[in-house]
Design a protein around this motif. Structure first.
Motif, PDB file in Angstrom:
ATOM      1  N   GLN A  16     -40.973  53.726  -5.258  1.00 16.43           N
ATOM      2  CA  GLN A  16     -40.629  52.573  -6.430  1.00 16.43           C
ATOM      3  C   GLN A  16     -39.116  52.559  -6.625  1.00 16.43           C
ATOM      4  O   GLN A  16     -38.429  52.129  -7.063  1.00 16.43           O
ATOM      5  CB  GLN A  16     -41.715  52.101  -7.079  1.00 16.43           C
ATOM      6  N   ALA A  17     -38.645  53.911  -7.071  1.00 16.60           N
ATOM      7  CA  ALA A  17     -37.451  53.876  -6.774  1.00 16.60           C
ATOM      8  C   ALA A  17     -36.648  53.524  -5.840  1.00 16.60           C
ATOM      9  O   ALA A  17     -35.419  53.484  -6.157  1.00 16.60           O
ATOM     10  CB  ALA A  17     -37.155  56.374  -7.608  1.00 16.60           C
ATOM     11  N   SER A  90     -37.756  60.239 -17.967  1.00 18.00           N
ATOM     12  CA  SER A  90     -39.228  60.062 -16.435  1.00 18.00           C
ATOM     13  C   SER A  90     -37.747  61.477 -16.019  1.00 18.00           C
ATOM     14  O   SER A  90     -39.168  62.584 -15.489  1.00 18.00           O
ATOM     15  CB  SER A  90     -39.080  58.929 -15.910  1.00 18.00           C
ATOM     16  N   TYR A  91     -37.311  61.721 -15.594  1.00 18.72           N
ATOM     17  CA  TYR A  91     -36.467  62.256 -14.212  1.00 18.72           C
ATOM     18  C   TYR A  91     -36.221  63.340 -15.466  1.00 18.72           C
ATOM     19  O   TYR A  91     -36.839  64.955 -14.709  1.00 18.72           O
ATOM     20  CB  TYR A  91     -35.154  61.917 -13.840  1.00 18.72           C
ATOM     21  N   LEU A 199     -31.933  56.469 -10.471  1.00 11.56           N
ATOM     22  CA  LEU A 199     -32.791  56.504 -11.795  1.00 11.56           C
ATOM     23  C   LEU A 199     -31.268  57.110 -12.996  1.00 11.56           C
ATOM     24  O   LEU A 199     -31.149  56.546 -13.919  1.00 11.56           O
ATOM     25  CB  LEU A 199     -33.601  57.942 -12.209  1.00 11.56           C
ATOM     26  N   ALA A 200     -30.495  57.552 -12.478  1.00  9.76           N
ATOM     27  CA  ALA A 200     -29.039  57.323 -12.866  1.00  9.76           C
ATOM     28  C   ALA A 200     -28.776  55.969 -13.537  1.00  9.76           C
ATOM     29  O   ALA A 200     -28.152  56.095 -14.354  1.00  9.76           O
ATOM     30  CB  ALA A 200     -27.909  58.134 -12.990  1.00  9.76           C
ATOM     31  N   ILE A 201     -28.589  54.933 -12.468  1.00  8.32           N
ATOM     32  CA  ILE A 201     -28.760  53.331 -12.692  1.00  8.32           C
ATOM     33  C   ILE A 201     -29.554  52.539 -14.146  1.00  8.32           C
ATOM     34  O   ILE A 201     -30.680  52.491 -13.750  1.00  8.32           O
ATOM     35  CB  ILE A 201     -28.437  52.900 -11.335  1.00  8.32           C
ATOM     36  N   LYS A 202     -28.449  52.351 -15.291  1.00 11.48           N
ATOM     37  CA  LYS A 202     -29.634  51.525 -16.217  1.00 11.48           C
ATOM     38  C   LYS A 202     -29.766  51.298 -16.538  1.00 11.48           C
ATOM     39  O   LYS A 202     -30.418  50.383 -18.040  1.00 11.48           O
ATOM     40  CB  LYS A 202     -29.137  52.750 -17.355  1.00 11.48           C
ATOM     41  N   GLU A 212     -27.303  52.002  -3.949  1.00 13.17           N
ATOM     42  CA  GLU A 212     -27.396  53.720  -4.312  1.00 13.17           C
ATOM     43  C   GLU A 212     -27.775  54.287  -3.510  1.00 13.17           C
ATOM     44  O   GLU A 212     -27.310  54.951  -2.350  1.00 13.17           O
ATOM     45  CB  GLU A 212     -28.606  54.114  -5.422  1.00 13.17           C
ATOM     46  N   ILE A 213     -29.257  54.066  -2.645  1.00 12.30           N
ATOM     47  CA  ILE A 213     -30.244  54.826  -1.912  1.00 12.30           C
ATOM     48  C   ILE A 213     -29.784  54.714   0.317  1.00 12.30           C
ATOM     49  O   ILE A 213     -29.664  55.355   0.147  1.00 12.30           O
ATOM     50  CB  ILE A 213     -31.122  54.463  -2.252  1.00 12.30           C
TER      51      ILE A 213
END
Length: 285
Positions: A16-17, A90-91, A199-202, A212-213
């Motif tokens: 999901q990330a 979460s991270y 996850l840093a993309i808020k 990003e990925i």
């Protein structure tokens, strides 16, 4: 007495990330009632703790040699305090579990750099092993209401019953993904470092997370005429090609598929989706 820390859902990690365009809303909605009504939300039932040694799907490479053996340990009260101190991120919670619960990968003691190198699936497999070493192999649920017939269900879920994806060739590091018009994308699988960047993309922009990925994991694109573009901007890829690559990355990533677990309710014969979350794995902490 302090309130127990609510650990983040595993939907914050793994597939999901990586798939901002796809989410498990239907499965989650179908099981929210089950999870909300779980009467056994305190200390988990502990069977015999599992083995502390495991073999990762990919592991890490050092000087041309792949190391896949790993060792985890049972979490202690000191570890519990450290996890609580990680807060609601979460991270940070996930990283703390790895840093406190994993002893070694190969001959190397766990550290942040090593954790960031591991495939996302290997990281999630390690967390499952930490859970097994700490609380045993079984997840116990009591009086869960079936969403189809509303009967209350007592359920034991062995961790081994959670679907698991294996790598056909563990040491393969590049993969070809067919695209439209005869092109091919050469990609690598995402690691913990990639996960942290996503996850840093808020701002909740799923398309930006996808970009990003893709920008990190697409190594090159080879067009039908043989032209090779190295590290193409993710925004230059067509929507259909982006979706094909993201699906490949999610489907090929090894490890436990926490969101894919379901069980058949004997009384009504219906299949009931029951995504396993981090909060369920470490219930009572």
């Amino acid at each position: 007495m302090t309130e127990p820390v609510v650990l983040p859902d595993f939907n914050s990690f793994g597939d999901q990330a990586l798939k901002g365009l796809e989410s498990p809303e239907e499965a989650t909605a179908a099981t929210q009632a089950l999870l909300k009504e779980d009467r056994n939300s305190g200390e988990p039932t502990v069977s015999n703790p599992g083995e502390c040694h495991l073999t990762l799907e990919r592991g890490v490479c050092r000087e041309g040699t792949w190391y896949r053996d790993a060792e985890v340990k049972e979490l202690t009260g000191a570890d519990e305090e450290a996890i609580a101190a990680a807060g609601s991120s979460s991270y940070r919670v996930f990283e703390t579990l790895l840093l406190r619960g994993v002893r070694t990968v190969g001959a190397e003691f766990m550290n942040r750099k090593l954790a960031s190198e591991l495939l996302i699936g290997d990281r999630e497999f390690l967390v499952m092993a930490i859970r097994r070493a700490t609380f045993g192999n079984d997840l116990e649920f009591e009086e869960l209401p079936c969403p189809h017939c509303e009967e209350l269900v007592d359920l034991t879920v062995p961790l081994d019953a959670i679907p698991f994806t294996h790598l056909d060739h563990p040491e393969q590091t590049e993969y070809d993904v067919p695209l439209r018009r005869g092109a091919v994308a050469v990609v690598r699988l995402p690691t913990g470092d990639d996960q942290a960047a996503v996850l840093a993309i808020k701002d909740g922009n799923a398309a930006k997370q996808d970009s990003e990925i893709l920008g990190r994991c697409v190594l090159r694109v080879r067009d039908a005429d043989g032209t090779v573009t190295r590290r193409p901007p993710a925004t230059s890829l067509s929507m259909s090609d982006r979706k094909a690559i993201l699906k490949f990355l999610a489907d090929t990533q090894p490890g436990p598929r926490y969101g894919d677990f379901s069980f058949t309710h004997d009384t009504c014969g219906k299949e009931v989706p029951l995504p396993i979350s981090l909060a369920v794995l470490f219930r009572g902490m």
